[in-house]
Design an enzyme around this catalytic site. Structure first.
Site, PDB file in Angstrom:
ATOM      1  CG  ASP A  32      66.228  42.516  -4.693  1.00  0.00           C
ATOM      2  OD1 ASP A  32      65.616  43.551  -5.017  1.00  0.00           O
ATOM      3  OD2 ASP A  32      65.781  41.362  -4.905  1.00  0.00           O
ATOM      4  CG  ASN A  89      61.588  49.663 -11.485  1.00  0.00           C
ATOM      5  OD1 ASN A  89      62.080  50.176 -12.490  1.00  0.00           O
ATOM      6  ND2 ASN A  89      62.049  48.534 -10.975  1.00  0.00           N
ATOM      7  CD  GLN A  96      56.349  51.285  -6.973  1.00  0.00           C
ATOM      8  OE1 GLN A  96      55.954  52.161  -7.745  1.00  0.00           O
ATOM      9  NE2 GLN A  96      56.435  51.470  -5.670  1.00  0.00           N
ATOM     10  CB  SER A  97      56.860  43.999  -7.792  1.00  0.00           C
ATOM     11  OG  SER A  97      58.152  44.003  -7.227  1.00  0.00           O
ATOM     12  CG  HIS A 102      61.958  49.610  -3.835  1.00  0.00           C
ATOM     13  ND1 HIS A 102      60.589  49.644  -3.734  1.00  0.00           N
ATOM     14  CD2 HIS A 102      62.226  48.910  -4.962  1.00  0.00           C
ATOM     15  CE1 HIS A 102      60.043  48.990  -4.751  1.00  0.00           C
ATOM     16  NE2 HIS A 102      61.021  48.545  -5.522  1.00  0.00           N
ATOM     17  CG  HIS A 104      66.139  48.410  -7.629  1.00  0.00           C
ATOM     18  ND1 HIS A 104      65.938  47.063  -7.426  1.00  0.00           N
ATOM     19  CD2 HIS A 104      64.903  48.931  -7.810  1.00  0.00           C
ATOM     20  CE1 HIS A 104      64.636  46.780  -7.487  1.00  0.00           C
ATOM     21  NE2 HIS A 104      63.984  47.901  -7.723  1.00  0.00           N
TER      22      HIS A 104
HETATM   23  P1  5GP Z   1      60.497  46.617  -7.830  1.00  0.00           P
HETATM   24  O1  5GP Z   1      60.196  45.533  -8.837  1.00  0.00           O
HETATM   25  O2  5GP Z   1      59.267  46.994  -7.039  1.00  0.00           O
HETATM   26  O3  5GP Z   1      61.219  47.795  -8.385  1.00  0.00           O
HETATM   27  O4  5GP Z   1      61.522  45.969  -6.834  1.00  0.00           O
HETATM   28  C1  5GP Z   1      61.137  45.170  -5.746  1.00  0.00           C
HETATM   29  C2  5GP Z   1      62.342  44.377  -5.348  1.00  0.00           C
HETATM   30  O5  5GP Z   1      62.108  43.851  -4.052  1.00  0.00           O
HETATM   31  C3  5GP Z   1      62.619  43.179  -6.261  1.00  0.00           C
HETATM   32  O6  5GP Z   1      63.936  43.302  -6.800  1.00  0.00           O
HETATM   33  C4  5GP Z   1      62.462  41.972  -5.337  1.00  0.00           C
HETATM   34  O7  5GP Z   1      63.394  40.955  -5.607  1.00  0.00           O
HETATM   35  C5  5GP Z   1      62.667  42.578  -3.963  1.00  0.00           C
HETATM   36  N1  5GP Z   1      61.946  41.904  -2.900  1.00  0.00           N
HETATM   37  C6  5GP Z   1      60.650  41.492  -2.928  1.00  0.00           C
HETATM   38  N2  5GP Z   1      60.306  40.928  -1.757  1.00  0.00           N
HETATM   39  C7  5GP Z   1      61.429  40.991  -0.974  1.00  0.00           C
HETATM   40  C8  5GP Z   1      61.701  40.555   0.363  1.00  0.00           C
HETATM   41  O8  5GP Z   1      60.870  40.001   1.078  1.00  0.00           O
HETATM   42  N3  5GP Z   1      62.966  40.787   0.841  1.00  0.00           N
HETATM   43  C9  5GP Z   1      63.919  41.393   0.078  1.00  0.00           C
HETATM   44  N4  5GP Z   1      65.122  41.573   0.645  1.00  0.00           N
HETATM   45  N5  5GP Z   1      63.690  41.817  -1.176  1.00  0.00           N
HETATM   46  C10 5GP Z   1      62.457  41.611  -1.699  1.00  0.00           C
END
Ligand code: 5GP
Ligand code: ZN
Length: 116
Positions: A32, A89, A96-97, A102, A104
């Site tokens: 991450d 998420n 979820q962003s 994915h 974690h």
């Molecule tokens: P979410 O919030 O969707 O569950 O998790 C998305 C994750 O993707 C976050 O922990 C964020 O730090 C990670 N992330 C976002 N953009 C990138 C990227 O360009 N490269 C990597 N390696 N991680 C990313």
């Protein structure tokens, strides 16, 4: 199928920088970019699946394998015995962003419950 605008699809296909630490025919894992723990790895399907909500019954073995890959990586990263957390998420209220499924893998520190 991959989406040109999806950052995770781009990392999977080597079109964007990413610290890929595992890859097979259906799964990729990379670190991450904003780690929330000493070990923070994302395990993703190579196919663009937007979220848990978009999974089909045929994806059962894929999602199962993602967990098994996480377990192997936890061993490799030295956090298997101290413990780790697996998180997916799904949707806006869960935080979820990135709209590419994915898992974690978080470990290397003590974690609280419930999460925020
Ligand atoms: P979410 O919030 O969707 O569950 O998790 C998305 C994750 O993707 C976050 O922990 C964020 O730090 C990670 N992330 C976002 N953009 C990138 C990227 O360009 N490269 C990597 N390696 N991680 C990313
Ligand atoms: Zn994608």
């Amino acid at each position: 199928m991959s989406q040109i605008s999806c950052i995770f699809c781009r990392i999977i296909h080597g079109q964007a920088p990413g610290e890929v630490i595992y890859q097979d025919e259906e799964i990729t894992a990379f670190r991450d970019i904003h780690p929330q723990a000493p070990v923070h790895i994302l395990i993703v399907p190579n196919r663009h699946i937007p979220a848990v909500a978009a999974l089909h019954p045929d994806d059962a073995s894929l999602i199962g394998r993602m967990i098994l890959v996480a377990r192997e990586l936890a061993k490799r990263e030295g956090i298997a015995s101290t413990g780790y957390r697996l998180v997916i998420n799904n949707g806006p209220q869960a935080g979820q962003s990135i709209d590419h499924l994915h898992l974690h893998l978080l470990g290397g520190r003590t974690m609280r419950w419930p999460p925020g």
